[in-house]
Design a protein around this motif. Structure first.
Motif, PDB file in Angstrom:
ATOM      1  N   GLY A   1      27.076  44.580  44.544  1.00  0.00           N
ATOM      2  CA  GLY A   1      28.371  45.200  44.832  1.00  0.00           C
ATOM      3  C   GLY A   1      29.476  44.726  43.916  1.00  0.00           C
ATOM      4  N   GLU A   2      29.118  43.972  42.897  1.00  0.00           N
ATOM      5  CA  GLU A   2      30.081  43.478  41.923  1.00  0.00           C
ATOM      6  C   GLU A   2      29.329  42.968  40.698  1.00  0.00           C
ATOM      7  OE1 GLU A   2      32.137  40.195  43.653  1.00  0.00           O
ATOM      8  OE2 GLU A   2      30.329  38.987  43.884  1.00  0.00           O
ATOM      9  N   PRO A   3      29.988  42.909  39.543  1.00  0.00           N
ATOM     10  CA  PRO A   3      29.305  42.381  38.361  1.00  0.00           C
ATOM     11  C   PRO A   3      28.862  40.939  38.581  1.00  0.00           C
ATOM     12  CG  PRO A   3      31.288  43.555  37.715  1.00  0.00           C
ATOM     13  CD  PRO A   3      31.339  43.429  39.216  1.00  0.00           C
ATOM     14  N   VAL A   4      27.651  40.642  38.154  1.00  0.00           N
ATOM     15  CA  VAL A   4      27.121  39.283  38.232  1.00  0.00           C
ATOM     16  C   VAL A   4      26.590  38.913  36.848  1.00  0.00           C
ATOM     17  CG1 VAL A   4      26.531  39.427  40.673  1.00  0.00           C
ATOM     18  CG2 VAL A   4      24.850  40.119  38.966  1.00  0.00           C
ATOM     19  N   THR A   5      26.569  37.629  36.572  1.00  0.00           N
ATOM     20  CA  THR A   5      26.080  37.145  35.284  1.00  0.00           C
ATOM     21  C   THR A   5      24.622  36.740  35.413  1.00  0.00           C
ATOM     22  OG1 THR A   5      28.289  36.339  34.689  1.00  0.00           O
ATOM     23  CG2 THR A   5      26.431  35.482  33.422  1.00  0.00           C
ATOM     24  N   LEU A   6      23.762  37.356  34.620  1.00  0.00           N
ATOM     25  CA  LEU A   6      22.344  37.020  34.650  1.00  0.00           C
ATOM     26  C   LEU A   6      22.127  35.627  34.069  1.00  0.00           C
ATOM     27  CD1 LEU A   6      20.807  40.387  33.351  1.00  0.00           C
ATOM     28  CD2 LEU A   6      21.218  39.692  35.724  1.00  0.00           C
ATOM     29  N   SER A   7      21.266  34.865  34.698  1.00  0.00           N
ATOM     30  CA  SER A   7      21.023  33.497  34.240  1.00  0.00           C
ATOM     31  C   SER A   7      20.121  33.448  33.019  1.00  0.00           C
ATOM     32  CB  SER A   7      20.402  32.664  35.367  1.00  0.00           C
ATOM     33  OG  SER A   7      19.172  33.253  35.796  1.00  0.00           O
TER      34      SER A   7
ATOM     35  N   HIS B   1      17.838  55.330  40.403  1.00  0.00           N
ATOM     36  CA  HIS B   1      18.130  55.994  39.132  1.00  0.00           C
ATOM     37  C   HIS B   1      18.463  54.971  38.035  1.00  0.00           C
ATOM     38  CE1 HIS B   1      17.832  59.684  41.254  1.00  0.00           C
ATOM     39  NE2 HIS B   1      18.332  60.413  40.278  1.00  0.00           N
ATOM     40  N   ILE B   2      18.274  53.690  38.357  1.00  0.00           N
ATOM     41  CA  ILE B   2      18.420  52.631  37.361  1.00  0.00           C
ATOM     42  C   ILE B   2      17.017  52.154  37.004  1.00  0.00           C
ATOM     43  CG2 ILE B   2      19.467  50.410  36.800  1.00  0.00           C
ATOM     44  CD1 ILE B   2      21.449  50.852  39.089  1.00  0.00           C
ATOM     45  N   LEU B   3      16.619  52.378  35.784  1.00  0.00           N
ATOM     46  CA  LEU B   3      15.260  52.083  35.352  1.00  0.00           C
ATOM     47  C   LEU B   3      15.235  50.859  34.448  1.00  0.00           C
ATOM     48  CD1 LEU B   3      14.353  55.764  34.375  1.00  0.00           C
ATOM     49  CD2 LEU B   3      14.043  54.661  36.606  1.00  0.00           C
ATOM     50  N   ALA B   4      14.090  50.188  34.403  1.00  0.00           N
ATOM     51  CA  ALA B   4      13.920  49.015  33.543  1.00  0.00           C
ATOM     52  C   ALA B   4      12.671  49.193  32.701  1.00  0.00           C
ATOM     53  CB  ALA B   4      13.824  47.739  34.379  1.00  0.00           C
TER      54      ALA B   4
ATOM     55  N   ASP C   1      21.679  46.896  37.288  1.00  0.00           N
ATOM     56  CA  ASP C   1      20.951  46.870  38.549  1.00  0.00           C
ATOM     57  C   ASP C   1      21.397  45.695  39.410  1.00  0.00           C
ATOM     58  OD1 ASP C   1      18.594  47.860  40.216  1.00  0.00           O
ATOM     59  OD2 ASP C   1      18.028  45.767  39.911  1.00  0.00           O
ATOM     60  N   ALA C   2      21.587  44.543  38.780  1.00  0.00           N
ATOM     61  CA  ALA C   2      22.034  43.361  39.530  1.00  0.00           C
ATOM     62  C   ALA C   2      23.422  43.579  40.117  1.00  0.00           C
ATOM     63  CB  ALA C   2      22.021  42.134  38.625  1.00  0.00           C
ATOM     64  N   ALA C   3      24.297  44.218  39.349  1.00  0.00           N
ATOM     65  CA  ALA C   3      25.667  44.450  39.814  1.00  0.00           C
ATOM     66  C   ALA C   3      25.699  45.444  40.966  1.00  0.00           C
ATOM     67  CB  ALA C   3      26.519  44.947  38.649  1.00  0.00           C
TER      68      ALA C   3
ATOM     69  N   ARG D   1      26.157  40.515  31.558  1.00  0.00           N
ATOM     70  CA  ARG D   1      27.082  40.924  32.614  1.00  0.00           C
ATOM     71  C   ARG D   1      27.674  42.289  32.280  1.00  0.00           C
ATOM     72  NH1 ARG D   1      30.096  37.887  36.459  1.00  0.00           N
ATOM     73  NH2 ARG D   1      32.012  38.911  37.159  1.00  0.00           N
ATOM     74  N   ILE D   2      27.526  43.241  33.180  1.00  0.00           N
ATOM     75  CA  ILE D   2      28.087  44.567  32.984  1.00  0.00           C
ATOM     76  C   ILE D   2      29.616  44.466  32.970  1.00  0.00           C
ATOM     77  CG2 ILE D   2      28.329  45.234  35.414  1.00  0.00           C
ATOM     78  CD1 ILE D   2      26.735  47.546  32.873  1.00  0.00           C
ATOM     79  N   GLY D   3      30.284  45.322  32.206  1.00  0.00           N
ATOM     80  CA  GLY D   3      31.745  45.295  32.154  1.00  0.00           C
ATOM     81  C   GLY D   3      32.364  45.698  33.486  1.00  0.00           C
ATOM     82  N   MET D   4      33.525  45.142  33.805  1.00  0.00           N
ATOM     83  CA  MET D   4      34.181  45.439  35.077  1.00  0.00           C
ATOM     84  C   MET D   4      34.618  46.904  35.154  1.00  0.00           C
ATOM     85  SD  MET D   4      35.139  44.633  38.071  1.00  0.00           S
ATOM     86  CE  MET D   4      35.049  42.846  38.185  1.00  0.00           C
ATOM     87  N   LEU D   5      35.220  47.425  34.100  1.00  0.00           N
ATOM     88  CA  LEU D   5      35.658  48.822  34.122  1.00  0.00           C
ATOM     89  C   LEU D   5      34.464  49.785  34.206  1.00  0.00           C
ATOM     90  CD1 LEU D   5      38.637  48.775  31.575  1.00  0.00           C
ATOM     91  CD2 LEU D   5      38.742  48.994  34.060  1.00  0.00           C
ATOM     92  N   PRO D   6      33.423  49.591  33.398  1.00  0.00           N
ATOM     93  CA  PRO D   6      32.244  50.451  33.567  1.00  0.00           C
ATOM     94  C   PRO D   6      31.639  50.355  34.965  1.00  0.00           C
ATOM     95  CG  PRO D   6      32.146  49.377  31.438  1.00  0.00           C
ATOM     96  CD  PRO D   6      33.293  48.756  32.190  1.00  0.00           C
ATOM     97  N   PHE D   7      31.624  49.147  35.528  1.00  0.00           N
ATOM     98  CA  PHE D   7      31.031  48.985  36.857  1.00  0.00           C
ATOM     99  C   PHE D   7      31.782  49.795  37.903  1.00  0.00           C
ATOM    100  CE2 PHE D   7      31.038  46.838  41.010  1.00  0.00           C
ATOM    101  CZ  PHE D   7      29.702  47.005  41.343  1.00  0.00           C
TER     102      PHE D   7
END
Length: 416
Positions: free
Chosen positions: A223-229, A258-261, A217-219, A242-248
């Motif tokens: 608009g790009e992968p980000v690292t959660l603090s 459609h992204i649930l938590a 959801d953060a990525a 951090r979500i993977g770059m290729l999956p992102f």
């Protein structure tokens, strides 16, 4: 007949390779969940693979393709504290090749032992680092020094294609209207979505993350992968910073609604429900897709829904914690700090306020000299959330001062 797309061909080729290891996992209709949500719920039982998770698929496909390109590869390296490690270990033993698996020093012994069982004499486990980032860095450095092949857990196209075999199987078993997927690093989601886009584009897909690890959801928002603090590691199979770059790159255009938590305590309630009612053992990440059904109840009404139960590697030493968190979520257990008068009979007066189904699960009291009041840490279990309202009404009527700390995360972690 429509010609298969490029990803479909690769995913089906990967599925052929996976068949060398195990038969397709079952896709089973669940009457219990179907009745609750008034729809047709099916479970893709990835908790029933040889290593009790889907991770073996990606590891095996990546290893097979690497060996096909270079048959002389004799060393595979990975970093993992869980299911990926077990998948790599199993694949190394099947291939008869050497594997070195780096795990954090804090990894539970049960996971270490299971990885050893799957890998046997073909693997070596190295415990390095208190946190996964340190472990990953050590594994990659070692791999480069030794000239080995690094098996990434999700940020690798061969791994993504291997995880897509989950979709290759369930599409041949049933065609869903809705697919619900757990998300960690994104390998499974990217693989399944890529396959569905070419084979079943009308299927609606929901992606489920733990509340304490919303990296997808953060990525998508950034608009790009980000690292959660900050990441809550309870849902260890999906709590990724951090979500993977290729999956992102594959997932970046999905709609955010459609992204649930799912809250971690609620996931515990779902785990217990599946264990007690259905006899299905799921790890926290494995219960994500089922837990999310309550958030999309209206959207799935009357539809055929496929939930991927991604893993069943649950350490039963964690069961008391799971039960505890589930009770707190269901409001059947509360903790509070009570300011109690330091006089004879004060405790008896409080006990008389309890209902017939209220049970004291924890009681800590330290009498203070030269004070009129002392503090009590108390935990109470009951069988109906409404019982707490009655108890608090009596406490308020008696003029007692108290503080409910059940949902105070910082204080609860310190004193409970």
């Amino acid at each position: 007949m429509t010609e298969p797309g490029p990803f479909t061909k690769r995913a089906r080729a990967a599925e052929t390779l996976v068949r060398r290891l195990f038969a397709p996992t079952p896709c089973l209709r669940n009457d219990h969940l179907s009745k609750i949500y008034d729809c047709d719920v099916w479970l893709k039982r990835e908790d029933l693979t040889p290593v009790r998770s889907y991770k073996l698929r990606g590891a095996w496909n990546a290893m097979m393709k690497a060996r096909d390109k270079d048959p002389n590869i004799g060393l595979f390296v990975c970093a993992s504290a869980g299911n990926h490690a077990q998948g790599v270990a199993f694949a190394c033993r099947q291939f008869g090749v050497r594997g070195v698996i780096f795990m954090p020093v804090t990894t539970p012994q049960q996971k270490i032992d299971k990885t050893k069982v799957f890998g046997g004499e073909n693997i070596e486990i190295r415990l390095i680092g208190d946190y996964f980032d340190n472990t990953l860095e050590a594994a990659q450095s070692y791999c480069a020094e030794q000239g080995g092949y690094f098996l990434a857990p999700f940020d690798d196209m061969d791994v993504i294609e291997g995880q897509a075999t989950v979709a290759v199987e369930f599409i041949s078993q049933m065609v869903p209207d809705v697919v619900v997927l757990p998300v960690g690093g994104g390998g499974l989601s990217a693989g399944v979505l890529s396959y569905l886009r070419e084979v079943a584009p009308s299927a609606e897909v929901y992606f489920v993350e733990p509340m304490g690890g919303r990296s997808l959801d953060a990525a998508v928002a950034a608009g790009e992968p980000v690292t959660l603090s900050d990441v809550d590691s309870f849902v260890d199979g999906a709590a990724v910073a951090r979500i993977g770059m290729l999956p992102f790159e594959i997932l970046k255009d999905i709609p955010r609604d459609h992204i649930l938590a799912c809250p971690e305590d609620r996931i515990c309630s779902t785990m217990l429900d599946m264990l007690n009612v259905e006899g299905i053992v799921l790890e926290p990440a494995g219960a994500l897709s089922i837990d999310a059904l309550q958030d999309i109840r209206d959207a799935v009404h009357g539809k055929r829904v496929l939930c991927v139960t991604s893993g069943g590697n649950f350490d039963f030493e964690r069961l008391p914690e799971v039960k505890e968190r589930a009770q707190r979520f269901r409001e059947l257990k509360k903790y509070f700090i009570l300011r109690m008068p330091q006089r004879p009979g004060a405790l008896r007066d409080f006990l008389d306020m309890l209902g017939p189904n209220d049970d004291i699960a924890r009681f800590e009291y330290l009498k203070k000299s030269a004070r009129n009041f002392g503090s009590v840490l108390i935990g109470i279990e009951t069988d109906d959330p409404a019982n707490f309202a009655h108890l608090f009404e009596k406490m308020n009527g008696a003029g007692l001062v108290y503080r409910d700390i059940t949902n105070d995360r910082d204080l609860a972690e310190f004193v409970l």
